[in-house]
Design a protein around this motif. Structure first.
Motif, PDB file in Angstrom:
ATOM      1  N   GLY A   1       0.807  -1.219   0.000  1.00 27.59           N
ATOM      2  CA  GLY A   1       0.000   0.000   0.000  1.00 27.59           C
ATOM      3  C   GLY A   1       0.836   1.262   0.000  1.00 27.59           C
ATOM      4  N   VAL A   2       1.898   1.278   0.797  1.00 25.31           N
ATOM      5  CA  VAL A   2       2.739   2.474   0.868  1.00 25.31           C
ATOM      6  C   VAL A   2       3.480   2.682  -0.447  1.00 25.31           C
ATOM      7  CG1 VAL A   2       4.655   3.602   2.046  1.00 25.31           C
ATOM      8  CG2 VAL A   2       2.979   2.283   3.369  1.00 25.31           C
ATOM      9  N   ALA A   3       4.040   1.611  -0.996  1.00 26.67           N
ATOM     10  CA  ALA A   3       4.748   1.732  -2.276  1.00 26.67           C
ATOM     11  C   ALA A   3       3.803   2.219  -3.372  1.00 26.67           C
ATOM     12  CB  ALA A   3       5.360   0.389  -2.662  1.00 26.67           C
ATOM     13  N   GLN A   4       2.578   1.742  -3.332  1.00 26.93           N
ATOM     14  CA  GLN A   4       1.579   2.175  -4.310  1.00 26.93           C
ATOM     15  C   GLN A   4       1.320   3.676  -4.210  1.00 26.93           C
ATOM     16  OE1 GLN A   4      -2.045  -0.297  -4.777  1.00 26.93           O
ATOM     17  NE2 GLN A   4      -3.194   1.536  -4.215  1.00 26.93           N
ATOM     18  N   LEU A   5       1.207   4.198  -2.981  1.00 27.95           N
ATOM     19  CA  LEU A   5       0.960   5.626  -2.815  1.00 27.95           C
ATOM     20  C   LEU A   5       2.167   6.459  -3.247  1.00 27.95           C
ATOM     21  CD1 LEU A   5      -1.038   7.790  -1.929  1.00 27.95           C
ATOM     22  CD2 LEU A   5      -0.065   7.647   0.376  1.00 27.95           C
ATOM     23  N   VAL A   6       3.368   5.950  -2.991  1.00 25.46           N
ATOM     24  CA  VAL A   6       4.565   6.665  -3.450  1.00 25.46           C
ATOM     25  C   VAL A   6       4.471   6.923  -4.948  1.00 25.46           C
ATOM     26  CG1 VAL A   6       7.053   6.467  -3.854  1.00 25.46           C
ATOM     27  CG2 VAL A   6       6.092   5.832  -1.630  1.00 25.46           C
ATOM     28  N   PHE A   7       4.059   5.905  -5.687  1.00 24.26           N
ATOM     29  CA  PHE A   7       4.001   6.094  -7.141  1.00 24.26           C
ATOM     30  C   PHE A   7       2.744   6.823  -7.598  1.00 24.26           C
ATOM     31  CE2 PHE A   7       7.778   3.689  -7.174  1.00 24.26           C
ATOM     32  CZ  PHE A   7       8.447   4.170  -8.291  1.00 24.26           C
ATOM     33  N   PHE A  16      13.690  12.597  -7.861  1.00 25.15           N
ATOM     34  CA  PHE A  16      12.659  12.333  -6.867  1.00 25.15           C
ATOM     35  C   PHE A  16      13.357  11.723  -5.659  1.00 25.15           C
ATOM     36  CE2 PHE A  16      10.480  12.181 -10.906  1.00 25.15           C
ATOM     37  CZ  PHE A  16       9.242  12.782 -10.663  1.00 25.15           C
ATOM     38  N   ILE A  17      12.953  12.127  -4.459  1.00 23.86           N
ATOM     39  CA  ILE A  17      13.462  11.530  -3.227  1.00 23.86           C
ATOM     40  C   ILE A  17      12.278  10.981  -2.456  1.00 23.86           C
ATOM     41  CG2 ILE A  17      14.606  11.944  -1.018  1.00 23.86           C
ATOM     42  CD1 ILE A  17      16.132  14.242  -2.385  1.00 23.86           C
ATOM     43  N   SER A  18      12.386   9.722  -2.034  1.00 24.90           N
ATOM     44  CA  SER A  18      11.314   9.089  -1.265  1.00 24.90           C
ATOM     45  C   SER A  18      11.870   8.642   0.086  1.00 24.90           C
ATOM     46  CB  SER A  18      10.737   7.899  -2.034  1.00 24.90           C
ATOM     47  OG  SER A  18       9.544   7.432  -1.438  1.00 24.90           O
ATOM     48  N   LEU A  19      11.228   9.092   1.159  1.00 20.28           N
ATOM     49  CA  LEU A  19      11.706   8.812   2.511  1.00 20.28           C
ATOM     50  C   LEU A  19      11.084   7.530   3.048  1.00 20.28           C
ATOM     51  CD1 LEU A  19      11.389  12.406   4.032  1.00 20.28           C
ATOM     52  CD2 LEU A  19      13.357  11.392   2.861  1.00 20.28           C
ATOM     53  N   HIS A  20      11.929   6.623   3.543  1.00 19.41           N
ATOM     54  CA  HIS A  20      11.442   5.350   4.086  1.00 19.41           C
ATOM     55  C   HIS A  20      12.211   4.924   5.334  1.00 19.41           C
ATOM     56  CE1 HIS A  20       8.777   4.858   0.737  1.00 19.41           C
ATOM     57  NE2 HIS A  20       9.773   5.153  -0.075  1.00 19.41           N
ATOM     58  N   ALA A  21      12.764   5.876   6.052  1.00 26.52           N
ATOM     59  CA  ALA A  21      13.524   5.572   7.266  1.00 26.52           C
ATOM     60  C   ALA A  21      12.617   5.644   8.486  1.00 26.52           C
ATOM     61  CB  ALA A  21      14.677   6.559   7.411  1.00 26.52           C
ATOM     62  N   PRO A  22      12.944   4.890   9.532  1.00 28.13           N
ATOM     63  CA  PRO A  22      12.206   5.026  10.794  1.00 28.13           C
ATOM     64  C   PRO A  22      12.539   6.357  11.449  1.00 28.13           C
ATOM     65  CG  PRO A  22      14.081   3.580  11.093  1.00 28.13           C
ATOM     66  CD  PRO A  22      14.006   3.881   9.615  1.00 28.13           C
ATOM     67  N   GLY A  42      11.122   0.489   1.257  1.00 25.00           N
ATOM     68  CA  GLY A  42      12.111   1.105   0.374  1.00 25.00           C
ATOM     69  C   GLY A  42      12.538   0.182  -0.745  1.00 25.00           C
ATOM     70  N   SER A  43      12.726  -1.100  -0.426  1.00 23.36           N
ATOM     71  CA  SER A  43      13.142  -2.043  -1.466  1.00 23.36           C
ATOM     72  C   SER A  43      12.022  -2.291  -2.474  1.00 23.36           C
ATOM     73  CB  SER A  43      13.605  -3.358  -0.830  1.00 23.36           C
ATOM     74  OG  SER A  43      12.575  -3.961  -0.067  1.00 23.36           O
ATOM     75  N   ARG A  44      10.761  -2.293  -2.021  1.00 23.05           N
ATOM     76  CA  ARG A  44       9.633  -2.457  -2.954  1.00 23.05           C
ATOM     77  C   ARG A  44       9.531  -1.244  -3.889  1.00 23.05           C
ATOM     78  NH1 ARG A  44       4.492  -5.115  -3.077  1.00 23.05           N
ATOM     79  NH2 ARG A  44       5.521  -6.661  -1.748  1.00 23.05           N
ATOM     80  N   VAL A  45       9.706  -0.054  -3.330  1.00 27.79           N
ATOM     81  CA  VAL A  45       9.687   1.161  -4.151  1.00 27.79           C
ATOM     82  C   VAL A  45      10.803   1.111  -5.196  1.00 27.79           C
ATOM     83  CG1 VAL A  45      10.101   3.666  -4.093  1.00 27.79           C
ATOM     84  CG2 VAL A  45       8.560   2.608  -2.423  1.00 27.79           C
ATOM     85  N   ALA A  46      11.964   0.609  -4.811  1.00 24.13           N
ATOM     86  CA  ALA A  46      13.091   0.501  -5.749  1.00 24.13           C
ATOM     87  C   ALA A  46      12.742  -0.409  -6.918  1.00 24.13           C
ATOM     88  CB  ALA A  46      14.330  -0.016  -5.025  1.00 24.13           C
ATOM     89  N   ARG A  47      12.103  -1.539  -6.646  1.00 25.43           N
ATOM     90  CA  ARG A  47      11.755  -2.471  -7.725  1.00 25.43           C
ATOM     91  C   ARG A  47      10.740  -1.859  -8.687  1.00 25.43           C
ATOM     92  NH1 ARG A  47      11.556  -6.157  -3.397  1.00 25.43           N
ATOM     93  NH2 ARG A  47       9.310  -6.494  -3.597  1.00 25.43           N
ATOM     94  N   ILE A  48       9.787  -1.122  -8.154  1.00 26.35           N
ATOM     95  CA  ILE A  48       8.806  -0.467  -9.017  1.00 26.35           C
ATOM     96  C   ILE A  48       9.493   0.591  -9.876  1.00 26.35           C
ATOM     97  CG2 ILE A  48       6.715   0.948  -9.076  1.00 26.35           C
ATOM     98  CD1 ILE A  48       5.916  -0.380  -6.401  1.00 26.35           C
ATOM     99  N   ALA A  49      10.381   1.353  -9.261  1.00 30.88           N
ATOM    100  CA  ALA A  49      11.097   2.393 -10.001  1.00 30.88           C
ATOM    101  C   ALA A  49      11.896   1.805 -11.151  1.00 30.88           C
ATOM    102  CB  ALA A  49      12.010   3.169  -9.055  1.00 30.88           C
ATOM    103  N   GLU A  50      12.538   0.683 -10.893  1.00 29.01           N
ATOM    104  CA  GLU A  50      13.327   0.037 -11.944  1.00 29.01           C
ATOM    105  C   GLU A  50      12.431  -0.422 -13.088  1.00 29.01           C
ATOM    106  OE1 GLU A  50      15.344  -2.899  -9.656  1.00 29.01           O
ATOM    107  OE2 GLU A  50      16.972  -1.541  -9.052  1.00 29.01           O
ATOM    108  N   ALA A  51      11.208  -0.825 -12.775  1.00 25.87           N
ATOM    109  CA  ALA A  51      10.271  -1.221 -13.831  1.00 25.87           C
ATOM    110  C   ALA A  51       9.891  -0.034 -14.708  1.00 25.87           C
ATOM    111  CB  ALA A  51       9.014  -1.834 -13.206  1.00 25.87           C
ATOM    112  N   TYR A  52       9.933   1.163 -14.148  1.00 27.99           N
ATOM    113  CA  TYR A  52       9.686   2.387 -14.914  1.00 27.99           C
ATOM    114  C   TYR A  52      10.917   2.820 -15.712  1.00 27.99           C
ATOM    115  CZ  TYR A  52       5.102   3.829 -13.058  1.00 27.99           C
ATOM    116  OH  TYR A  52       3.768   3.932 -12.760  1.00 27.99           O
ATOM    117  N   GLY A  53      12.024   2.151 -15.498  1.00 27.70           N
ATOM    118  CA  GLY A  53      13.254   2.544 -16.173  1.00 27.70           C
ATOM    119  C   GLY A  53      14.007   3.648 -15.462  1.00 27.70           C
ATOM    120  N   MET A  54      13.724   3.844 -14.174  1.00 24.15           N
ATOM    121  CA  MET A  54      14.412   4.873 -13.411  1.00 24.15           C
ATOM    122  C   MET A  54      15.724   4.336 -12.860  1.00 24.15           C
ATOM    123  SD  MET A  54      11.170   6.485 -11.266  1.00 24.15           S
ATOM    124  CE  MET A  54      11.960   8.062 -10.891  1.00 24.15           C
TER     125      MET A  54
END
Length: 314
Positions: A101-107, A199-205, A159-171
């Motif tokens: 859900g969080v990765a989805q909202l990031v995108f 783009f910067i996406s924050l995923h730290a505690p 963060g790792s899920r967001v990275a995989r989605i980004a790579e699918a976009y060619g980022m």
């Protein structure tokens, strides 16, 4: 066993079912509980479930039967863990339930900044396309994500899920994290992250080291064309500084699902800021996500009762 849910409305406003808890004992569910009523409502409960209710030693002193606290979230900073240890109370949380859900909202945020779908839909609905001499038009410059750099601050499950989605976009993905991992292709320090990212996406505690990590110093490293996204914790960001950089056009945009104090206060500096998108902490709110959370909450309690507790934080 007496089980009390202190603030059940966020997790389950009525579209899910608490009934699976009933096989463990007597269940009382309160939609919300004011601080002054917490100890009274816990009373002689053996177990409590909660999300954002603060549990202090003073409260625990008034509830001697309490043996279990199930946090209906990943974060558990509302609980005085040392006090729980002194009172021999087991505390559990629910890690990693909201990754999708969080990765989805990031995108969703990234796509809105890139395509401005709402702006263009509003334009069409107001009649601009019907009066246009050309077959197409655009209100603002649009962005193609392929080839852009996404900087990820913090590299846990989200963060790792967001990275995989980004790579699918060619980022291109660059990562700043305190915990190096072999799968990170482009680890960088924080200055490089803020300097090179589109783009910067924050995923730290949220810790004392990460509190206000986004401030005038780090913001000044960003490109004027770069966007910042926060779906982690509001206090990672100095909101006053972000407002200043947005209003002065020194960054291109800010999107957040979290703010420093929730619910959002009327004096929050981000209200009315330019190129700013704020959603009311909804990344976890999809029905599927909340059902997954509830399932794990129930399983946590079951495991505790069976003498094999899981997801223990204290």
């Amino acid at each position: 066993m007496k089980i009390t849910v202190l603030d059940g409305n966020a997790l389950n406003p009525g579209d899910l079912s608490w009934s699976p808890l009933e096989k463990f004992g007597q269940v009382a569910v309160f939609p919300r509980t004011e601080a002054s009523l917490v100890a009274e409502r816990i009373g002689d409960s053996d177990a409590i479930l909660l999300n954002k209710i603060n549990i202090t030693e003073e409260i625990l002193d008034k509830c001697p039967k309490l043996k279990y606290i199930g946090v209906q979230a990943t974060g558990y900073n509302v609980i005085d863990l040392e006090a729980c240890k002194r009172h021999n109370i087991t505390v559990t949380n629910v890690p990693s339930y909201s990754t999708a859900g969080v990765a989805q909202l990031v995108f969703a945020f990234i796509s809105e900044f890139a395509c401005h779908t709402q702006l263009h839909s509003d334009s069409v609905m107001s009649g601009e396309w019907t009066n246009c001499p050309d077959f197409c038009y655009w209100k603002v410059p649009l962005i193609e994500l392929e080839g852009k750099t996404l900087g990820i601050f913090g590299y846990g499950s989200i963060g790792s899920r967001v990275a995989r989605i980004a790579e699918a976009y060619g980022m291109k993905v660059i990562v700043c994290t305190r915990t190096p991992k072999p799968e990170i292709k482009n680890p960088v320090d924080i200055s490089t992250l803020f300097n090179e990212s589109d783009f910067i996406s924050l995923h730290a505690p949220l810790t004392e080291k990460t509190r206000n990590v986004v401030n005038k110093t780090t913001l000044s490293l960003m490109k004027k064309t770069a966007f910042l996204i926060n779906t982690a914790r509001g206090p990672l960001v100095n909101e006053k500084d972000v407002r200043e950089f947005l209003d002065n056009g020194r960054i291109a945009g800010y999107a957040a699902d979290v703010v420093s104090k929730e619910p959002m206060k009327k004096d929050n500096p981000l209200l009315g800021a330019k190129n700013c998108i704020i959603t009311p902490h909804i990344a976890w709110a999809a029905t599927e996500t909340r059902q997954r959370l509830l399932n794990i909450v129930i399983e946590n309690l079951k495991c505790f009762i069976m003498g094999k507790p899981q997801n223990v934080v204290s």
